[in-house]
Structures are given as structure tokens and as C-alpha cells.
Scaffold this motif. Structure first.
Motif, PDB file in Angstrom:
ATOM      1  N   GLU A  17       2.793   2.331   0.247  1.00 22.92           N
ATOM      2  CA  GLU A  17       1.790   2.365   1.184  1.00 22.92           C
ATOM      3  C   GLU A  17       1.178   1.037   1.398  1.00 22.92           C
ATOM      4  O   GLU A  17       1.027   0.748   2.503  1.00 22.92           O
ATOM      5  CB  GLU A  17       0.756   3.199   0.806  1.00 22.92           C
ATOM      6  CG  GLU A  17      -0.381   3.491   1.768  1.00 22.92           C
ATOM      7  CD  GLU A  17      -1.838   4.072   1.460  1.00 22.92           C
ATOM      8  OE1 GLU A  17      -2.157   5.045   2.134  1.00 22.92           O
ATOM      9  OE2 GLU A  17      -2.245   3.739   0.282  1.00 22.92           O
ATOM     10  N   ALA A  20       3.494  -0.577   3.620  1.00 25.75           N
ATOM     11  CA  ALA A  20       3.067  -0.344   5.012  1.00 25.75           C
ATOM     12  C   ALA A  20       1.875  -0.894   5.644  1.00 25.75           C
ATOM     13  O   ALA A  20       1.920  -1.310   6.902  1.00 25.75           O
ATOM     14  CB  ALA A  20       3.204   1.102   5.120  1.00 25.75           C
ATOM     15  N   TYR A  23       3.008  -4.661   6.301  1.00 28.00           N
ATOM     16  CA  TYR A  23       3.906  -5.200   7.267  1.00 28.00           C
ATOM     17  C   TYR A  23       3.928  -4.168   8.552  1.00 28.00           C
ATOM     18  O   TYR A  23       4.418  -4.578   9.483  1.00 28.00           O
ATOM     19  CB  TYR A  23       5.188  -5.126   6.682  1.00 28.00           C
ATOM     20  CG  TYR A  23       5.281  -6.151   5.588  1.00 28.00           C
ATOM     21  CD1 TYR A  23       5.418  -7.359   5.866  1.00 28.00           C
ATOM     22  CD2 TYR A  23       5.317  -5.824   4.259  1.00 28.00           C
ATOM     23  CE1 TYR A  23       5.546  -8.287   4.665  1.00 28.00           C
ATOM     24  CE2 TYR A  23       5.214  -6.824   3.210  1.00 28.00           C
ATOM     25  CZ  TYR A  23       5.310  -8.293   3.626  1.00 28.00           C
ATOM     26  OH  TYR A  23       5.386  -9.003   2.721  1.00 28.00           O
ATOM     27  N   PHE A  24       3.604  -3.181   8.565  1.00 29.71           N
ATOM     28  CA  PHE A  24       3.359  -1.941   9.607  1.00 29.71           C
ATOM     29  C   PHE A  24       1.890  -2.036  10.480  1.00 29.71           C
ATOM     30  O   PHE A  24       1.728  -2.129  11.613  1.00 29.71           O
ATOM     31  CB  PHE A  24       4.026  -0.832   9.435  1.00 29.71           C
ATOM     32  CG  PHE A  24       5.471  -0.697   8.882  1.00 29.71           C
ATOM     33  CD1 PHE A  24       6.149  -0.684   9.880  1.00 29.71           C
ATOM     34  CD2 PHE A  24       5.628  -0.677   7.279  1.00 29.71           C
ATOM     35  CE1 PHE A  24       7.520  -0.614   9.388  1.00 29.71           C
ATOM     36  CE2 PHE A  24       7.065  -0.599   7.222  1.00 29.71           C
ATOM     37  CZ  PHE A  24       8.006  -0.748   8.341  1.00 29.71           C
ATOM     38  N   LEU A  25       1.021  -1.892   9.685  1.00 32.93           N
ATOM     39  CA  LEU A  25      -0.350  -2.070  10.163  1.00 32.93           C
ATOM     40  C   LEU A  25      -0.936  -3.281  10.198  1.00 32.93           C
ATOM     41  O   LEU A  25      -2.050  -3.614  10.764  1.00 32.93           O
ATOM     42  CB  LEU A  25      -1.262  -1.145   9.151  1.00 32.93           C
ATOM     43  CG  LEU A  25      -1.047   0.262   8.979  1.00 32.93           C
ATOM     44  CD1 LEU A  25      -1.827   1.055   8.096  1.00 32.93           C
ATOM     45  CD2 LEU A  25      -0.606   0.944  10.438  1.00 32.93           C
ATOM     46  N   GLN A  26      -0.176  -4.511   9.753  1.00 28.15           N
ATOM     47  CA  GLN A  26      -0.594  -5.767   9.811  1.00 28.15           C
ATOM     48  C   GLN A  26      -1.936  -6.209   9.411  1.00 28.15           C
ATOM     49  O   GLN A  26      -2.698  -6.842   9.903  1.00 28.15           O
ATOM     50  CB  GLN A  26      -0.565  -6.292  11.274  1.00 28.15           C
ATOM     51  CG  GLN A  26       0.882  -6.031  11.827  1.00 28.15           C
ATOM     52  CD  GLN A  26       1.911  -7.021  11.094  1.00 28.15           C
ATOM     53  OE1 GLN A  26       1.471  -8.320  11.079  1.00 28.15           O
ATOM     54  NE2 GLN A  26       2.928  -6.767  10.776  1.00 28.15           N
ATOM     55  N   ILE A 165      -2.265   6.103   6.039  1.00 22.93           N
ATOM     56  CA  ILE A 165      -1.301   6.208   7.283  1.00 22.93           C
ATOM     57  C   ILE A 165      -1.616   7.416   8.266  1.00 22.93           C
ATOM     58  O   ILE A 165      -2.027   7.277   9.354  1.00 22.93           O
ATOM     59  CB  ILE A 165       0.162   6.282   6.717  1.00 22.93           C
ATOM     60  CG1 ILE A 165       0.412   5.049   5.720  1.00 22.93           C
ATOM     61  CG2 ILE A 165       0.798   6.165   8.113  1.00 22.93           C
ATOM     62  CD1 ILE A 165      -0.051   3.902   6.104  1.00 22.93           C
TER      63      ILE A 165
END
Length: 380
Positions: A17, A20, A23-26, A165
Motif C-alpha cells: 500500500e 501505491a 507512486y500511484f496516488l502521488q 485505496i
């Protein structure tokens, strides 16, 4: 052995998590809080969980009516799954309503970022105040193995409900405590305080008047209004009791925006390594007794306190961290156990201890240099 797999899975999910989130939610990772979440209860909580199981077994052996044990196995499991969650609802609700119990539970609510690591954040003493709410199941005769498995399943669901998430869960919102419902529970907004106390099923909150859906027009504000001003799990776990007893409090200051001299990510990495050492302790605990277990427990416990000291830029924290990671753990691995997995962990945390020394020397050298700078000059 199975327990280390379960705890290791939780740890792996926390790491996934974090990837995530970054790198995904910045979003930046609040390393100090992540480590505090992992270290808050840590090894002492693990010991008290064991005492909770022993107490259940003792009550089951000496004071049980044995009724549930006589039922068909399927009915035993179905009853346990629902009854455990009912007991947890009242455990949770009363930990919010009774000041002494809130002094235990408040540690969990002081986290200001909602993530899976928050699901691990608990008081050292949470199992001690939880057991009375499950004692009735032992008296009714619920088999110990059923109690352990069912409680583990429920705790995993509660861990999942802290994930960062998932937003909404569709039709599950009407049946279960979802991440959305649990975000409400962690809110300090007046509309959200003391709501959604259930663990797995949402029916208890709806029956007893504590349900509140997450509102689109009210963003959840996480944390508490008067958190403990420290990154140290010792103070986080014990200051609430000093407040409850109206005793003098230590002079602590928490600078929200101050970065640790040692580096937040560096301290975070140390905390993750320390959790790996905890996993090794859990792995070996069933086969160990006496001195080795006590020594490793002491190393992990002291290192937990030291890591909190590092987060607060304390020299004593750095000194204790170096002693635990570089000296105590290395000697322990050499004298008591040379398993490859322990050696890998110890080498990694020893290197962390060496880097701590380097950063501490730089800090001291910089401080001395600044003291020698003539007034009115600029140091480049």
C-alpha cells in the motif's frame, strides 16, 4: 509457525500500500507516523495477546458450561463468527465511552493518516482490556481453537478496513463495516465522533444508534483534538493514563513540520527492519524458552523506544538505537542463534546502526563548526 505467516502477510500488504500511495496516488509517505503505527504496540502487545489466549483457555477449562462445544461444528463456527463481532462492538463502543478504556484505545485514534499501517497501531494494553468482553464466550463453552481462528479472521477484516485505496464498496456498504464506514469512525469531526463502532458487520451500529454514513460534503479530519505530543511509543501508551489519573505530564513538544535530523525515510526504514526482527521473534517463540526469548524481547522493546527517540532528534535515542542494532542484536545472533534469516536481518539493522553513527557524527561536527563561526560571518 502459522502466526508468523499471518503477521508477515499484514506487513507485506502495508508495504504494498505504501508503494501505491507513493507512486500511484502521488502522495508523500508520512514515515514518522507509519513507523509509529507499526511500533505502537509491537512486541509488548504480542505478549499480552498471548496472555489473552491463556486467560480464555483458563476460563474455558475451569468455569465453562460447555454448551457451545456440544453443538454441531458448523453451528459452532456460525455462532462464533456472529457472537464475536457482537462482543467486539460493545468492546469498541465502551472503549470510546469510558474514560479509563479510552486511555487505552486513544493510541489507535491519534494517527492522522488513514492507511493499512493504522490498522496495526494499537496500545500495549489493548488485549488486557479486551479480554473481559470475550470472557462470556469461554463461559458458554466456545472451543479455544474456534475463538482463535474467528478472532483472527475478524481482525484481518478490520485491518483491511483501514486501507487507503478503496473508496466505496457497493452493496457491501449495507452489510459490513467498509473502509468508508471506518474512515467515519476515525474522524474527529462532530458529525463523525464515536460512530461506526462495529468490527465486521454494520448491523450493530444500525441497531444501537451509532451508525453514520460518510458524507460527501464533510471531509474526514483524522486524529484526536489533543494527541500525545511525541513520536515515542512509551509516551504514546502511557501519557493517556497520566492524564486520566490527573498526574503531572512530562514536558514534551511535537513539531509537526520538523524533519528528523536523521531523515524521516531513514528512520522509517529502521522501523521496518525492526518489524522484521519482530517477525523472527514470532517465528521462533513456540520453540524457544527462557534466556534467548527474554533477551530478544528486550532488544526489540528497547529498539522500539530508541526508534521513537530518533524520530524526535534525541541523542539518547541514537545511542540506544546503535546499541540495540549494532551491538546487542549482533551479539545475540552470534551467541544464541545463527540461522541465515536472522543473520540477514541482523546485518541489515547493524548497517543501519553504523549509518546512524555516521549521521550523528555529522550532526555533532556541524554543531561544533557553527559554534566556532565568528559572529557576523556567513558559513558556506
Amino acid at each position: 509457525m502459522n502466526l508468523v505467516y499471518g503477521t508477515g502477510l499484514l506487513f507485506l500488504l502495508v508495504l504494498m500500500e505504501l508503494v501505491a500511495i507513493r507512486y500511484f496516488l502521488q502522495e508523500k509517505i508520512p514515515w514518522k507516523e507509519i513507523v509509529m503505527n507499526l511500533n505502537s504496540g509491537h512486541i509488548l502487545l504480542w505478549i499480552f495477546r498471548g496472555l489473552e489466549v491463556l486467560a480464555f483457555h483458563w476460563l474455558l477449562t475451569h468455569f465453562s458450561f460447555g454448551w457451545v462445544a456440544q453443538w454441531p461444528v458448523t453451528l459452532q463456527w456460525a455462532f462464533a463468527f456472529v457472537a464475536w463481532d457482537f462482543c467486539f462492538y460493545w468492546l469498541h463502543r465502551l472503549h470510546h465511552a469510558i474514560s479509563f478504556l479510552w486511555a487505552v484505545h486513544v493510541v489507535h485514534h491519534e494517527g492522522e493518516h488513514f492507511s493499512l499501517s493504522l490498522g496495526i497501531r494499537n496500545s500495549w494494553y489493548s488485549s488486557l482490556t479486551s479480554f473481559p468482553f470475550f470472557a462470556g464466550l469461554a463461559i458458554l463453552g466456545l472451543p479455544l481453537e474456534v475463538f482463535i481462528v474467528v478472532s483472527s479472521v475478524h481482525y484481518f477484516i478490520q485491518f483491511y478496513n483501514h486501507n487507503r485505496i478503496v473508496k466505496k464498496s457497493g452493496w457491501l456498504e449495507h452489510i459490513m463495516i467498509t473502509p468508508s464506514h471506518h474512515r467515519v469512525h476515525h474522524g474527529k469531526n462532530p458529525e463523525y465522533v464515536d460512530k461506526n463502532c462495529g468490527g465486521t458487520f454494520v448491523i450493530w451500529d444500525k441497531l444501537f444508534g451509532t451508525f453514520q454514513a460518510e458524507r460527501d460534503d464533510i471531509a474526514v479530519e483524522y486524529g484526536t483534538h489533543h494527541p500525545v505530543p511525541s513520536e515515542n511509543p512509551f509516551w504514546a501508551n502511557n501519557i493517556p493514563f497520566l492524564k486520566w489519573l490527573h498526574l503531572p505530564l512530562p514536558q514534551l513538544r511535537k513539531h509537526e513540520n520538523q524533519k528528523s535530523f536523521f531523515g524521516d525515510a531513514f528512520i522509517g526504514f529502521g522501523g521496518l527492519l525492526l518489524f522484521c526482527l519482530l517477525l523472527f521473534y514470532i517465528y521462533k517463540e513456540p520453540s524457544w524458552a527462557g534466556t534467548p526469548k527474554l533477551i530478544l524481547f528486550s532488544i526489540i522493546f528497547l529498539a522500539t523506544i530508541a526508534n521513537g527517540g530518533l524520530a524526535e532528534n534525541k541523542v539518547w535515542g541514537a545511542a540506544l538505537w546503535v546499541a540495540c542494532t549494532l551491538i546487542f542484536s549482533s551479539v545475540f545472533a552470534i551467541v544464541f542463534n545463527s540461522e541465515p534469516i536472522l543473520i540477514v536481518i541482523v546485518v541489515a539493522i547493524a548497517l543501519h546502526g553504523l549509518e546512524t553513527i555516521r549521521r550523528l557524527v555529522l550532526r555533532t561536527t556541524k554543531g561544533l563548526r557553527q559554534q566556532k563561526e565568528p559572529s557576523g560571518t556567513i558559513a558556506y
